[in-house]
Design a protein around this motif. Structure first.
Motif, mmCIF file in Angstrom:
data_model
loop_
_atom_site.group_PDB
_atom_site.id
_atom_site.type_symbol
_atom_site.label_atom_id
_atom_site.label_comp_id
_atom_site.label_asym_id
_atom_site.label_seq_id
_atom_site.Cartn_x
_atom_site.Cartn_y
_atom_site.Cartn_z
ATOM 1 N N ASP A 1 0.809 -1.217 0.000
ATOM 2 C CA ASP A 1 0.000 0.000 0.000
ATOM 3 C C ASP A 1 0.843 1.268 0.000
ATOM 4 O O ASP A 1 0.677 2.132 -0.864
ATOM 5 N N VAL A 2 1.711 1.401 0.998
ATOM 6 C CA VAL A 2 2.490 2.628 1.161
ATOM 7 C C VAL A 2 3.880 2.279 1.680
ATOM 8 O O VAL A 2 4.172 1.130 2.022
ATOM 9 N N THR B 1 -3.206 6.422 0.993
ATOM 10 C CA THR B 1 -2.664 6.207 -0.347
ATOM 11 C C THR B 1 -2.852 7.428 -1.245
ATOM 12 O O THR B 1 -1.950 7.803 -1.999
ATOM 13 N N TYR C 1 0.655 4.518 -8.804
ATOM 14 C CA TYR C 1 0.920 3.328 -7.996
ATOM 15 C C TYR C 1 1.907 2.427 -8.713
ATOM 16 O O TYR C 1 1.823 2.229 -9.930
ATOM 17 N N ALA D 1 1.680 3.312 -3.146
ATOM 18 C CA ALA D 1 1.242 4.660 -3.493
ATOM 19 C C ALA D 1 2.312 5.703 -3.216
ATOM 20 O O ALA D 1 2.191 6.845 -3.649
#
Length: 204
Positions: free
Chosen positions: A49-50, A103, A114, A120
């Motif tokens: 995700d991050v 994100t 992405y 992200a």
């Protein structure tokens, strides 16, 4: 049941993400160096995700000592802390909304948009805490065909400064190209239908 779960992506340094980072319900965090490069040990993949600082983090150590440590387990607490701040400002946020804010407001790193190495991008606390100024986008469609021949894509695309949204699909876990489902949709949607994906022509 409504809990935000943040996991470290792992320390294998390759694209072999493992559980719990592979669970759709978790927010997975990779590690960055001080130069915002991906840490050499940080595991990446299509469910990342991050990212957050995870190399040479000053922290507690065994023996009542302090020192620098590295690992995605030291990146995840940054993400958890920011998630907690978001919920303290708005206790009504769902876990998926927290993920969306993290994100959408992250600082993009690596390939534009992405990508499976940085997700992200690096979390940005100031932007996240002012998320009302930024569009929020997430998809809630279940992982199954909702009717023969296609999928109604349900979710949210909304925000004060949102101009439009587009839907794309790609083949495999880490697509190298994307095909448009719809593009330039200007109306805002909150927990509703974002579009319809006709999959009847896709190869089996």
């Amino acid at each position: 049941n409504g809990c935000v779960v943040v996991t470290s992506s792992g320390n294998s340094g390759d694209d072999r993400l493992t559980y719990p980072a592979l669970f759709d319900e978790t927010i997975s965090a990779g590690a960055l160096t001080r130069e915002d490069s991906l840490s050499s040990f940080s595991t990446f993949g299509n469910t990342l995700d991050v990212t957050a600082p995870g190399s040479s983090v000053y922290s507690t150590k065994p023996g009542d000592e302090y020192g620098t440590v590295s690992g995605t387990s030291f990146a995840a607490p940054f993400v958890s802390g920011l998630a907690a701040l978001l919920i303290s400002h708005n206790p009504e946020l769902t876990p998926e909304q927290v993920r969306s804010i993290l994100t959408v407001t992250a600082d993009d790193l690596g390939a534009a948009g992405y990508d499976h190495r940085f997700g992200a991008g690096c979390i940005n606390a100031e932007r996240a805490l002012n998320a009302g100024l930024y569009p929020i986008a997430h998809i809630e469609t279940e992982k199954r065909f909702l009717q023969s021949g296609g999928i109604y894509i349900k979710g949210t695309a909304a925000g004060q400064n949102m101009r439009s949204y587009s839907l794309f699909y790609g083949e495999g876990n880490n697509p190298v190209s994307w095909e448009a489902i719809s593009s330039g949709v200007t109306n805002q949607v909150i927990n509703g239908s974002l579009g319809y994906w006709d999959v009847s022509g896709l190869p089996q």
